[in-house]
Design an enzyme around this catalytic site. Structure first.
Site, PDB file in Angstrom:
ATOM      1  N   ASP A   8       0.736  -1.240  -0.005  1.00 34.74           N
ATOM      2  CA  ASP A   8       0.093  -0.070  -0.058  1.00 34.74           C
ATOM      3  C   ASP A   8       1.130   1.324   0.186  1.00 34.74           C
ATOM      4  O   ASP A   8       1.892   1.338   0.300  1.00 34.74           O
ATOM      5  CB  ASP A   8      -0.799  -0.042   1.224  1.00 34.74           C
ATOM      6  N   PHE A   9       0.392   2.272  -0.321  1.00 36.75           N
ATOM      7  CA  PHE A   9       1.160   3.716  -0.462  1.00 36.75           C
ATOM      8  C   PHE A   9       0.976   4.681   0.782  1.00 36.75           C
ATOM      9  O   PHE A   9       1.996   4.487   1.688  1.00 36.75           O
ATOM     10  CB  PHE A   9       1.087   4.432  -1.635  1.00 36.75           C
ATOM     11  N   ASP A  10      -0.181   4.920   0.854  1.00 35.40           N
ATOM     12  CA  ASP A  10      -0.500   5.811   1.974  1.00 35.40           C
ATOM     13  C   ASP A  10      -0.446   5.303   3.588  1.00 35.40           C
ATOM     14  O   ASP A  10      -1.019   4.034   3.600  1.00 35.40           O
ATOM     15  CB  ASP A  10      -2.105   6.553   1.865  1.00 35.40           C
ATOM     16  N   GLY A  97      -5.043   3.549  -3.208  1.00 37.86           N
ATOM     17  CA  GLY A  97      -6.262   4.193  -3.194  1.00 37.86           C
ATOM     18  C   GLY A  97      -6.053   5.769  -3.431  1.00 37.86           C
ATOM     19  O   GLY A  97      -7.135   6.567  -3.741  1.00 37.86           O
ATOM     20  N   LYS A 141      -7.797  -3.590  -4.879  1.00 38.07           N
ATOM     21  CA  LYS A 141      -6.490  -4.225  -4.613  1.00 38.07           C
ATOM     22  C   LYS A 141      -6.682  -5.573  -4.674  1.00 38.07           C
ATOM     23  O   LYS A 141      -5.644  -6.408  -5.364  1.00 38.07           O
ATOM     24  CB  LYS A 141      -5.998  -3.691  -3.403  1.00 38.07           C
ATOM     25  N   ASP A 168      -7.280  -2.380   2.352  1.00 38.22           N
ATOM     26  CA  ASP A 168      -6.258  -3.351   2.016  1.00 38.22           C
ATOM     27  C   ASP A 168      -6.795  -4.840   2.445  1.00 38.22           C
ATOM     28  O   ASP A 168      -5.817  -5.829   2.090  1.00 38.22           O
ATOM     29  CB  ASP A 168      -4.740  -3.032   2.701  1.00 38.22           C
TER      30      ASP A 168
END
Length: 208
Positions: A8-10, A97, A141, A168
Site C-alpha cells: 500500500d502507499f499511504d 487508493g 486491490k 487493504d
C-alpha cells in the site's frame, strides 16, 4: 520464496495520507481527515468516501497538487525493505487508493516495478474535484493482485502484501505473507504478520 510483493502507499510506503496533505494545502484538512479516518477504519464505503474527499479538493491548482505529491515523507525503512525484496528476486509493486501524481514519482524513486493508483481529473489548470482509476473500490486491490499473480505465475504462498487500512483487506486475503503495518483493527483480523512500529525493515525477519 517471495515472487510478488505489494505495498500500500499511504501510511505504508509513505508516512501519512496523500489526500490529507493535499487537503491541508487547500484549507480543507479538517473535513477530509475525518472522512479518511473513518474510511480507513472500515466505517465508510471506500468508493463513496474517496469521491467525497476529492470533491473537497476542487479548485486546487494542479501544479500545487503535484508539488505536494512529490514531496511526501517516506516511511522509515521503505528503501531498505524494497531493496532487500528485489535482492530476493521479488517483483515489487505499489497499490494505492490515492493518486498517480504521488505513486508514479515515488515508484521511480524507490525502484518499484509498477504502481497502480487513481487519477485526479483537472479542469484547465485546476483540480476538478473528480477522480478515476484502477483503485476506486474496497475490493480493487484484491482484484488487481489476483491478476498480477496470474500474470507472474505467483501463488498465494509466494505473495507478500503490506497495508494499514480497510481497503487493504482484499489484498491481504490473497497473500501468504499478509502484513498489517501500524494498521487499523479491521485489517489486523486479515493479517498473519503484525508490525506496530513505523519501520518497514521490521518486516524482513518474517520473510527471510
Amino acid at each position: 520464496m517471495i515472487k510478488l510483493a505489494v505495498f500500500d502507499f499511504d501510511s505504508t510506503l509513505m508516512d501519512g495520507e496523500t489526500i490529507d496533505f493535499l487537503a491541508k494545502e487547500h484549507g480543507v484538512w479538517q473535513q477530509v481527515s475525518s472522512i479518511t479516518e473513518r474510511a480507513m477504519s472500515g466505517e465508510l464505503d471506500f468508493f463513496e468516501s474517496l469521491n467525497e474527499r476529492v470533491a473537497l479538493l476542487k479548485g486546487l491548482p494542479f501544479e500545487q497538487a503535484k508539488k505536494v505529491c512529490q514531496n511526501l515523507p517516506l516511511m522509515q525503512g521503505a528503501k531498505e525493505c524494497i531493496e532487500e525484496l528485489k535482492n530476493m528476486g521479488a517483483k515489487v509493486v505499489c497499490f494505492s487508493g490515492g493518486f498517480h501524481l504521488a505513486t508514479r514519482h515515488f515508484a521511480k524513486e524507490l525502484g518499484l516495478h509498477a504502481d497502480f493508483s487513481n487519477i485526479l481529473h483537472t479542469n484547465g489548470d485546476l483540480l476538478s474535484g473528480k477522480v478515476g482509476g484502477d483503485m476506486m473500490f474496497s475490493n480493487s486491490k484484491g482484484d488487481m493482485l489476483r491478476r498480477l499473480q496470474s500474470l507472474l505465475n505467483a501463488t498465494k504462498q509466494e505473495t507478500l502484501a503490506i497495508g494499514d487500512g480497510a481497503n487493504d483487506c482484499s489484498m491481504l486475503e490473497c497473500a501468504g505473507y499478509a502484513v498489517a503495518f501500524c494498521a487499523k483493527p479491521i485489517l489486523k483480523q486479515h493479517a498473519n504478520i503484525i508490525i506496530d512500529e513505523k519501520d518497514l525493515r521490521k518486516i524482513l525477519p518474517h520473510i527471510r
